[in-house]
Design a protein around this motif. Structure first.
Motif, short mmCIF file in Angstrom:
data_model
loop_
_atom_site.label_atom_id
_atom_site.label_comp_id
_atom_site.label_asym_id
_atom_site.label_seq_id
_atom_site.Cartn_x
_atom_site.Cartn_y
_atom_site.Cartn_z
N ARG A 209 0.83 -1.21 0.00
CA ARG A 209 0.00 0.00 0.00
C ARG A 209 0.86 1.26 0.00
N ILE A 210 1.94 1.22 0.75
CA ILE A 210 2.85 2.38 0.77
C ILE A 210 3.37 2.64 -0.64
N ALA A 211 3.77 1.58 -1.35
CA ALA A 211 4.29 1.74 -2.71
C ALA A 211 3.26 2.39 -3.62
N THR A 212 2.01 1.98 -3.49
CA THR A 212 0.95 2.54 -4.33
C THR A 212 0.71 4.01 -4.01
N ARG A 213 0.68 4.35 -2.75
CA ARG A 213 0.34 5.72 -2.36
C ARG A 213 1.51 6.69 -2.51
N LEU A 214 2.73 6.19 -2.49
CA LEU A 214 3.87 7.08 -2.73
C LEU A 214 3.94 7.52 -4.18
N LEU A 278 13.42 -5.19 1.47
CA LEU A 278 11.96 -5.09 1.56
C LEU A 278 11.48 -3.65 1.47
N VAL A 279 12.11 -2.75 2.20
CA VAL A 279 11.61 -1.38 2.21
C VAL A 279 11.95 -0.65 0.92
N THR A 280 13.08 -0.96 0.30
CA THR A 280 13.44 -0.26 -0.93
C THR A 280 12.68 -0.79 -2.14
N VAL A 281 12.74 -2.10 -2.35
CA VAL A 281 12.20 -2.69 -3.58
C VAL A 281 10.68 -2.79 -3.54
N ILE A 282 10.10 -3.12 -2.38
CA ILE A 282 8.64 -3.29 -2.30
C ILE A 282 7.95 -1.99 -1.92
N ALA A 283 8.43 -1.30 -0.87
CA ALA A 283 7.70 -0.14 -0.35
C ALA A 283 8.05 1.17 -1.04
N PHE A 284 9.33 1.36 -1.40
CA PHE A 284 9.77 2.68 -1.87
C PHE A 284 10.25 2.71 -3.32
N PRO A 285 9.71 1.93 -4.24
CA PRO A 285 10.22 2.01 -5.62
C PRO A 285 10.00 3.39 -6.25
N ALA A 286 8.96 4.10 -5.79
CA ALA A 286 8.69 5.43 -6.35
C ALA A 286 9.79 6.43 -6.00
N TYR A 287 10.56 6.12 -4.95
CA TYR A 287 11.62 7.03 -4.52
C TYR A 287 13.00 6.41 -4.75
N ALA A 288 13.11 5.66 -5.82
CA ALA A 288 14.40 5.06 -6.16
C ALA A 288 15.46 6.13 -6.41
#
Length: 513
Positions: A209-214, A278-288
């Protein structure tokens, strides 16, 4: 929906109460074994404390075996009723591989530790702490929300502080534990601040969900989201011993009992790397664009600082063997960070390279620490100079240690080390990080100096004897059976992986999520 409304919706959403016990079996078995040993320690007489160690080994072996039925497919539990695809625990391919690494590493650590608990350490406390930490480490790679990630990280870390300081009356052990504790608590506080910023921005704690909303953050919250992403990475960067969060490593490894140092070098790092992935690839891909360059710089600094510090270790300094392995582990952490950084720049799945390298490093490094633990029984100062002439007293052990060092250096016949480095190097090149690949190549050459120097020392004539001189056979002390078993298991695994590197390298060629 505003962030506040989204947050209220998440907090009010009920959780499915049915639990997939098979999915959560690995960490659960380790945790139950820890509690059983804690209670049993109250009733077992002192002369029978060794049985607690065998019980711990059995518990860890059962936890490893419980992974076998999970290979058939992904299993999730603790899911939201309103969104069944958002779960807090998922036993997927990635989670199973890392759980096998951490539980297998804890099992080998336990084999090394039985003799230590007989002679130097309080058995009940030691086994309870080791199993508790292993349970947290096994929970973390399957965690799919930030709260579970943080809880798992702390369950893995808090017992580790106590394990480092468990040698009662030892000043170095107490100082190492205090430094480890204070620096870790600071990193955790920073990470929790970052998690709160991410939650305020997205209104969710589930990684997907974080990934989608970011992807659709309002402009006024953009800076808050970026700061939250950056701060969240700090806690996991600390656990991986990435520079500049590495300063606790040398003193902690030297002050800790040797099996605990081995545990921290493998399982502790696996916890950090799995959380970081987990946090980079799944949650934060929008902020790569935020975490990608940062991790690339961390990787370059970590491998360089680790190798330069290892080169500067004096062979005659007390505990220089442990310090060299500590700095070597920092340098190896830099290599493992490379594919994570590459994942920010490439659409291809680069994370498999990190997992493949971590598996190789775990086997080889645990074997090297087992040899160090064996030598420490006759040479308590554990200087690198104490390994001179090891071939004269323990030829098989010397050959095996040389093989471990060559694997870490990436030289034949340590083929698995060479292939793992090539895989990581290729990940950087494919992602367009040519500068990072060049830095890695230079560092691999630097590392050859201290790995080959130590390897050559193993086969030189013992101190005070002329090269090639013959004389009375050197005195040979009886080696603990379980330490020798650890050396044998890791040696066989290293040779097997060098003969069939595809057993590990196949993880670099497939998607892990």
């Amino acid at each position: 929906m505003t962030s506040l409304a989204a947050a209220t919706h998440v907090l009010s959403a009920p959780v499915v109460q049915s639990v997939d016990w098979l999915a959560i079996a690995p960490p659960t078995i380790a945790a139950v074994a820890a509690l059983v040993i804690l209670v049993a320690d109250l009733f077992v007489p002192e002369r029978n404390k060794a049985f607690l160690g065998y019980a711990a080994i059995a518990g860890l072996a059962a936890a490893v075996l419980s992974l076998a039925p999970l290979r058939k497919g992904d299993r999730s539990t603790f899911c939201l009723t309103t969104a069944p695809d958002h779960c807090s625990y998922t036993a997927d391919h990635f989670a199973l591989v890392i759980q096998f690494l951490v539980l297998g590493g804890a099992l080998l650590t336990a084999l090394m530790s039985v003799t230590e608990t007989k002679d130097r350490l309080p058995a009940g406390e030691y086994w309870f702490l080791l199993l508790s930490s292993a349970a947290g480490a096994a929970l973390l790679p399957a965690s799919r929300d930030l709260v579970t990630l943080v809880v798992a990280l702390e369950v893995a870390s808090l017992p580790a502080f106590a394990l480092v300081g468990l040698r009662r009356g030892n000043r170095m052990s107490s100082e190492a534990a205090l430094k480890f504790f204070l620096s870790s608590v600071t990193a955790t506080a920073v990470m929790l601040l970052g998690v709160s910023f991410v939650y305020a921005t997205t209104g969710s704690l589930h990684l997907t969900r974080i990934a989608t909303r970011l992807d659709d953050v309002p402009a006024q919250l953009e800076t808050l989201a970026q700061v939250g992403v950056a701060l969240t990475l700090v806690g996991f960067a600390f656990k991986t011993a990435a520079v500049p969060f590495h300063f606790w490593v040398p003193d902690s490894y030297v002050g800790a009992p040797l099996p605990v140092a081995a545990y921290l070098s493998v399982v502790g790092k696996a916890v950090g790397f799995s959380g970081l992935i987990l946090v980079t690839v799944i949650a934060f891909p929008a902020y790569a664009d935020v975490w990608g360059p940062a991790i690339a710089v961390f990787a370059a600094l970590t491998m360089t600082v680790g190798n330069v510090a290892a080169v500067r270790q004096s062979a005659t300094r007390a505990w220089s063997a442990v310090r060299l392995l500590a700095w070597s582990s920092v340098a190896q952490a830099g290599y493992i960070l490379v594919p994570i950084a590459a994942a920010a720049y490439s659409s291809d799945d680069q994370i498999g390279s990190t997992v493949a390298y971590a598996l190789m490093y775990a086997v080889v490094n645990l074997g090297a620490f087992a040899v160090v633990a064996l030598v420490a029984r006759t040479s308590p100062l554990n200087r690198i100079a104490d390994y001179r002439g090891l071939y004269a007293t323990r030829p098989v052990t010397a050959v095996v240690m040389g093989f471990f060092l060559l694997c870490l250096a990436g030289l034949p016949p340590g083929i698995i080390g060479l292939f793992a480095k090539v895989t990581v190097f290729s990940a950087a090149v494919d992602a367009g990080l040519g500068w990072l690949a060049v830095i890695m190549a230079v560092n691999v050459v630097i590392a050859l100096y201290y790995y080959l120097q130590w390897t050559a020392l193993l086969f030189r004539a013992p101190e005070g004897a002329a090269e090639g001189a013959s004389g009375e056979p050197a005195v040979r002390h009886r080696a603990p059976a379980l330490v020798m078993a650890t050396i044998a298991v890791t040696a066989v695994a290293s040779v097997l992986l060098s003969g069939w590197p595809q057993l590990v390298l196949r993880f670099a060629a497939v998607s892990l999520f």
